[in-house]
Motif scaffolding. Structure first.
Motif, mmCIF file in Angstrom:
data_model
loop_
_atom_site.group_PDB
_atom_site.id
_atom_site.type_symbol
_atom_site.label_atom_id
_atom_site.label_comp_id
_atom_site.label_asym_id
_atom_site.label_seq_id
_atom_site.Cartn_x
_atom_site.Cartn_y
_atom_site.Cartn_z
ATOM 1 N N ARG A 37 -5.569 6.774 0.922
ATOM 2 C CA ARG A 37 -5.861 7.406 -0.364
ATOM 3 C C ARG A 37 -5.438 6.555 -1.564
ATOM 4 O O ARG A 37 -6.120 6.530 -2.575
ATOM 5 C CB ARG A 37 -5.145 8.747 -0.409
ATOM 6 N N GLU A 66 -2.269 17.115 -0.173
ATOM 7 C CA GLU A 66 -1.217 16.163 -0.493
ATOM 8 C C GLU A 66 0.161 16.777 -0.276
ATOM 9 O O GLU A 66 1.062 16.124 0.231
ATOM 10 C CB GLU A 66 -1.355 15.651 -1.927
ATOM 11 N N PHE A 102 -1.729 8.580 3.151
ATOM 12 C CA PHE A 102 -1.390 8.118 1.803
ATOM 13 C C PHE A 102 -1.890 6.693 1.571
ATOM 14 O O PHE A 102 -2.346 6.363 0.481
ATOM 15 C CB PHE A 102 0.115 8.214 1.541
#
Length: 187
Positions: free
Chosen positions: A33, A12, A30
């Protein structure tokens, strides 16, 4: 388990750096996720009152906001940022449709309040923040997950490997403590 979490944080961190450098692939990472997480927050605020298309549009706006303001997102704060953006975009959708905000949200939107009222509200928010910060773990995490990240009891129980009744009890005790602090003016 801890090793997997460390890798996730490293991934991340690297992806946030790439996003800040304008890497569209990082935005996709992102989205993959966190889209489900953001959509769950939006869905709880908008559905069934508004069309699903409004929820989907709010979700898209969350990631547009992440893309545009990536340089301001602190390392380690992507998830809270996305949660805040999801709530904000859901509120915007409700306002655009002139829908009623949930009671807690509507109370924060009182037009024409006096400077004294604004100061009192600010002091109450600060006392609330301090009281939540003073909670021991896992109570603090449970309280934040439920009230800040809009996670349900079952979701929290699963994430923290707890019984749902334990989570409910800890939430109730947290509310009681918060009520006590706010009525006595402590914290």
């Amino acid at each position: 388990k801890a090793k997997g979490r460390a890798v996730t944080r490293v991934d991340e961190r690297a992806m946030l750096a790439a996003l800040k450098d304008g890497d569209e692939g990082a935005l996709g990472w992102f989205m993959e996720r966190y889209a489900g997480y953001a959509y769950a927050i939006i869905e709880r605020m908008l559905l069934p009152g508004l069309p699903r298309s409004d929820a989907e549009e709010a979700l898209a706006d969350v990631f547009i906001s992440l893309w545009r303001s990536a340089k301001q997102v602190p390392e380690g704060a992507v998830r809270p940022y996305i949660a805040a953006m999801a709530r904000n975009r859901a509120r915007d959708a409700l306002r655009a449709r002139h829908a009623e905000l949930p009671l807690e949200e509507a109370e924060l939107e009182i037009p024409g309040r006096s400077p004294e009222q604004a100061l009192t509200e600010s002091e109450t928010r600060e006392r609330t923040r301090r009281a939540v910060d003073a909670m021991g773990e896992p109570d603090r995490e449970i309280f934040l997950r439920h009230y800040f990240y809009c996670q349900g009891v079952a979701e929290i129980a699963l994430a923290l490997d707890m019984n749902t009744n334990t989570v409910k009890t800890r939430l109730r005790r947290g509310r009681e403590k918060l009520r006590e602090v706010l009525t006595k003016g402590e914290a």
